[in-house]
Design an enzyme around this catalytic site. Structure first.
Site, PDB file in Angstrom:
ATOM      1  N   GLY A  11       0.999  -1.220  -0.065  1.00 42.62           N
ATOM      2  CA  GLY A  11      -0.021  -0.007   0.065  1.00 42.62           C
ATOM      3  C   GLY A  11       0.918   1.258   0.020  1.00 42.62           C
ATOM      4  O   GLY A  11       1.890   1.179  -0.568  1.00 42.62           O
ATOM      5  N   GLU A 169     -18.233  10.836   1.320  1.00 38.51           N
ATOM      6  CA  GLU A 169     -17.930  10.954   0.050  1.00 38.51           C
ATOM      7  C   GLU A 169     -18.973   9.843  -0.780  1.00 38.51           C
ATOM      8  O   GLU A 169     -19.557  10.200  -1.774  1.00 38.51           O
ATOM      9  CB  GLU A 169     -16.521  10.478  -0.124  1.00 38.51           C
ATOM     10  CG  GLU A 169     -15.643  11.625   0.289  1.00 38.51           C
ATOM     11  CD  GLU A 169     -14.177  11.259   0.396  1.00 38.51           C
ATOM     12  OE1 GLU A 169     -13.401  12.277   0.557  1.00 38.51           O
ATOM     13  OE2 GLU A 169     -13.877  10.032   0.188  1.00 38.51           O
ATOM     14  N   ALA A 314      -3.298   8.485   4.247  1.00 40.86           N
ATOM     15  CA  ALA A 314      -2.385   8.138   3.301  1.00 40.86           C
ATOM     16  C   ALA A 314      -0.931   8.737   3.455  1.00 40.86           C
ATOM     17  O   ALA A 314       0.232   8.234   3.263  1.00 40.86           O
ATOM     18  CB  ALA A 314      -2.727   8.193   1.946  1.00 40.86           C
TER      19      ALA A 314
HETATM   20  C1  LIG Z   1     -12.456   4.035   1.336  1.00 36.21           C
HETATM   21  C2  LIG Z   1     -10.986   4.774   1.929  1.00 36.21           C
HETATM   22  C3  LIG Z   1     -10.786   6.024   1.876  1.00 36.21           C
HETATM   23  C4  LIG Z   1      -9.661   6.686   2.277  1.00 36.21           C
HETATM   24  N1  LIG Z   1      -9.541   8.359   1.806  1.00 36.21           N
HETATM   25  C5  LIG Z   1      -8.450   8.564   2.379  1.00 36.21           C
HETATM   26  C6  LIG Z   1      -8.192  10.056   1.871  1.00 36.21           C
HETATM   27  O1  LIG Z   1      -9.064  10.521   1.210  1.00 36.21           O
HETATM   28  N2  LIG Z   1      -6.885  10.442   2.357  1.00 36.21           N
HETATM   29  C7  LIG Z   1      -6.092   9.948   3.112  1.00 36.21           C
HETATM   30  O2  LIG Z   1      -5.093  10.473   3.416  1.00 36.21           O
HETATM   31  N3  LIG Z   1      -6.336   8.649   3.626  1.00 36.21           N
HETATM   32  C8  LIG Z   1      -7.604   8.008   3.195  1.00 36.21           C
HETATM   33  N4  LIG Z   1      -7.671   6.720   3.523  1.00 36.21           N
HETATM   34  C9  LIG Z   1      -6.870   6.016   4.285  1.00 36.21           C
HETATM   35  C10 LIG Z   1      -5.547   5.499   3.821  1.00 36.21           C
HETATM   36  O3  LIG Z   1      -5.850   4.935   2.359  1.00 36.21           O
HETATM   37  C11 LIG Z   1      -4.615   4.742   4.517  1.00 36.21           C
HETATM   38  O4  LIG Z   1      -4.206   5.561   5.703  1.00 36.21           O
HETATM   39  C12 LIG Z   1      -3.426   4.225   3.655  1.00 36.21           C
HETATM   40  O5  LIG Z   1      -4.017   3.343   2.905  1.00 36.21           O
HETATM   41  C13 LIG Z   1      -2.675   3.529   4.794  1.00 36.21           C
HETATM   42  O6  LIG Z   1      -1.404   3.129   3.938  1.00 36.21           O
HETATM   43  P1  LIG Z   1      -0.915   1.705   4.664  1.00 36.21           P
HETATM   44  O7  LIG Z   1       0.328   1.502   3.712  1.00 36.21           O
HETATM   45  O8  LIG Z   1      -0.488   1.661   6.249  1.00 36.21           O
HETATM   46  O9  LIG Z   1      -1.799   0.661   4.352  1.00 36.21           O
HETATM   47  P2  LIG Z   1      -2.726   0.200   3.017  1.00 36.21           P
HETATM   48  O10 LIG Z   1      -2.553   1.119   2.048  1.00 36.21           O
HETATM   49  O11 LIG Z   1      -4.055  -0.479   3.589  1.00 36.21           O
HETATM   50  O12 LIG Z   1      -1.948  -1.089   2.457  1.00 36.21           O
HETATM   51  C14 LIG Z   1      -1.754  -2.385   3.192  1.00 36.21           C
HETATM   52  C15 LIG Z   1      -1.562  -3.373   2.304  1.00 36.21           C
HETATM   53  O13 LIG Z   1      -1.015  -4.553   3.059  1.00 36.21           O
HETATM   54  C16 LIG Z   1      -1.655  -5.700   2.321  1.00 36.21           C
HETATM   55  N5  LIG Z   1      -1.936  -6.684   3.361  1.00 36.21           N
HETATM   56  C17 LIG Z   1      -2.847  -6.603   4.490  1.00 36.21           C
HETATM   57  N6  LIG Z   1      -2.668  -7.974   5.251  1.00 36.21           N
HETATM   58  C18 LIG Z   1      -1.814  -8.629   4.638  1.00 36.21           C
HETATM   59  C19 LIG Z   1      -1.036  -9.847   4.764  1.00 36.21           C
HETATM   60  N7  LIG Z   1      -1.373 -10.701   5.921  1.00 36.21           N
HETATM   61  N8  LIG Z   1      -0.122 -10.519   3.964  1.00 36.21           N
HETATM   62  C20 LIG Z   1       0.045  -9.765   2.875  1.00 36.21           C
HETATM   63  N9  LIG Z   1      -0.216  -8.579   2.542  1.00 36.21           N
HETATM   64  C21 LIG Z   1      -1.105  -8.089   3.426  1.00 36.21           C
HETATM   65  C22 LIG Z   1      -2.856  -5.308   1.714  1.00 36.21           C
HETATM   66  O14 LIG Z   1      -3.203  -6.090   0.547  1.00 36.21           O
HETATM   67  C23 LIG Z   1      -2.484  -3.895   1.279  1.00 36.21           C
HETATM   68  O15 LIG Z   1      -2.142  -3.991  -0.020  1.00 36.21           O
HETATM   69  C24 LIG Z   1      -8.910   6.026   3.100  1.00 36.21           C
HETATM   70  C25 LIG Z   1      -9.139   4.789   3.430  1.00 36.21           C
HETATM   71  C26 LIG Z   1     -10.168   4.075   2.721  1.00 36.21           C
HETATM   72  C27 LIG Z   1     -10.450   2.701   3.156  1.00 36.21           C
END
Ligand SMILES: Cc1cc2nc3c(=O)[nH]c(=O)nc-3n(C[C@H](O)[C@H](O)[C@H](O)COP(=O)(O)OP(=O)(O)OC[C@H]3O[C@@H](n4cnc5c(N)ncnc54)[C@H](O)[C@@H]3O)c2cc1C
Length: 419
Positions: A11, A169, A314
């Site tokens: 992500g 949204e 994000a």
């Molecule tokens: C609908 C929605 C709208 C959003 N809108 C906004 C916004 O407008 N602005 C903003 O700043 N933030 C927004 N967010 C929040 C933002 O998307 C998250 O804060 C961000 O994605 C976090 O990044 P991350 O890398 O921690 O996790 P993520 O981007 O969620 O990535 C996690 C990754 O880990 C993988 N994964 C999980 N468990 C496992 C496992 N056991 N084994 C292998 N892979 C695994 C998943 O497949 C995924 O690809 C939104 C979130 C959602 C759900």
């Protein structure tokens, strides 16, 4: 020998880590259970037929194609052997590491009512977005064929639980879908009669925004025809709909956008966690007692010194990913200690319908059309590659001028669900 850096999660956080290690003398393995990097902030547009899945997701392999020190592994992680320094996959395979970065994100939480998940949709992955789209579009198709007015009412009632950015949204866009896009496409039903109910237990939608922005958002939603219910918690979700403040609301579609829970990395490590299950990390994003293991993004709880952990956004995940990548590159080459992570808050935004938004930049706030212009430009720029930016720009332009939706096809045998 070159050190091996394993990153779990492709992500925002994991991909930023991998990319910032581009020139590192290390072997990087990026593990994710999906084969793509997903831009979650625009998922609601896939759920409401404005965009197609490929517009907001790109294969991780494509993104790391030019990075020879990185390998992509599509696999699900089930645990971590901290003593043996290996990641354990669900099929039992072990991937050894010298350094580990956990970026597995968060999932939705039903506040102890896990049975509600069976009767509601969530919006976290592309599959979730396509499920919601199918449910929305087929509800109108089924209503068009129904002879029973009560059934039509239930089919055309859409409940969104949670008045944060995703709930707002989604509610605004479903209202526009019903009132504008679909309005002329049906003969027996009037899509404009659809009820879109947004439930928020707090006193405001978008309660984390300052000043008059939440009130503006509530007014903007009301003007789109969204029925905003504040100050009451949903007490039941079942096959017939919800119960809100003692009132039974029959609904075919309930979308749950309230509350998140970090994925179970803290349990994997036996590490201390915050209330939402996120791993409590040190100022350099490492896990206490495990200097070679880092947790970033939604799966981590990072206290910037205020006592309030950074929000699940994000930019937090991206900045932490870039920081940990640089820290590891410096560690590998024996450069001096890296200063602690510092989050640069570039502002928060939420969009309401096709041309209004609110934005908080700390020193100043924006609302209405100017905020929407900023929101659109920022989101276009944040998309991961040029191809996605171009596709989204073309689709948005088309939708803005025509109210059209390019991604309205229902496919698959069960495209008209019976429940
Ligand atoms: C609908 C929605 C709208 C959003 N809108 C906004 C916004 O407008 N602005 C903003 O700043 N933030 C927004 N967010 C929040 C933002 O998307 C998250 O804060 C961000 O994605 C976090 O990044 P991350 O890398 O921690 O996790 P993520 O981007 O969620 O990535 C996690 C990754 O880990 C993988 N994964 C999980 N468990 C496992 C496992 N056991 N084994 C292998 N892979 C695994 C998943 O497949 C995924 O690809 C939104 C979130 C959602 C759900």
């Amino acid at each position: 020998m070159r050190p091996k850096i394993v990153i779990v999660g492709a992500g925002f956080g994991g991909m930023a880590t991998a990319r910032s290690l581009k020139r590192a003398e290390a072997d990087i393995v990026l593990i994710d259970r999906t084969n793509h990097h997903l831009f979650q902030p625009l998922l609601y547009q896939v759920a409401t037929a404005a965009l197609s899945p490929a517009d907001i997701a790109t294969a991780s392999r494509v993104l790391l194609r030019g990075q020879n020190n990185a390998t992509v592994l599509m696999a699900e992680v089930a645990g971590i052997d901290t003593a043996g320094k290996a990641v354990v996959l669900v099929d039992g395979r072990r991937i050894a590491f010298d350094y580990l970065v956990l970026a597995t994100g968060a999932a939705y939480s039903f506040f102890g009512h896990d049975d509600w998940a069976e009767h509601s949709q969530v919006l976290k992955s592309l599959d979730d977005a396509l499920d919601i789209r199918k449910r929305l579009l087929s509800a109108f198709e089924r209503a068009e064929q129904s002879e029973d007015p009560d059934e039509v009412k239930r089919l055309l009632t859409f409940v969104i639980v949670g008045g944060g950015p995703t709930g707002v949204e989604l509610a605004g866009t479903i209202a526009e879908l019903a009132r504008s896009t679909l309005a002329r496409d049906f003969r027996r039903i009037d899509p404009q009669s659809a009820r879109i109910i947004l439930c928020e237990a707090g006193q405001n939608v978008l309660g984390a925004f300052p000043k008059d922005l939440p009130a503006y958002a509530a007014e903007a939603l009301a003007s789109l025809g969204v029925d905003v219910r504040l100050g009451q918690a949903v007490s039941l979700v079942d096959a017939d709909g919800i119960v809100l403040g003692g009132e039974r609301i029959g609904a075919q579609t309930v979308v749950w956008c309230a509350g998140t829970q970090a994925r179970p990395a803290a349990q994997w490590l036996g590490a201390a966690s915050a209330r939402n299950g996120a791993v409590k990390v040190l100022p350099d994003c490492s896990v206490p007692g495990h200097p070679c293991i880092f947790a970033i993004g939604d799966v981590a709880s990072f206290d910037p010194g205020t006592g309030n952990p950074l929000p699940g956004l994000a930019p937090v995940a991206k900045q932490q990913g870039a920081y940990v990548g640089k820290l590891l590159a410096a560690t590998i080459t024996g450069r001096g200690p890296t200063p602690p992570f510092r989050y640069r808050n570039l502002g928060t935004m939420a969009v309401i319908g096709r041309s209004r938004a609110i934005a908080d930049f700390g020193k100043f706030q924006l609302k209405g059309f100017p905020a929407w212009v900023v929101w659109s430009m920022v989101h276009l720029m944040l998309l991961v590659d040029f191809r996605s930016r171009l596709l989204v720009y073309v689709n948005w332009s088309w939708a803005w001028f025509t109210y059209g939706r390019g991604a309205r096809l229902l496919t698959g045998q069960d495209s008209a669900p019976t429940e």
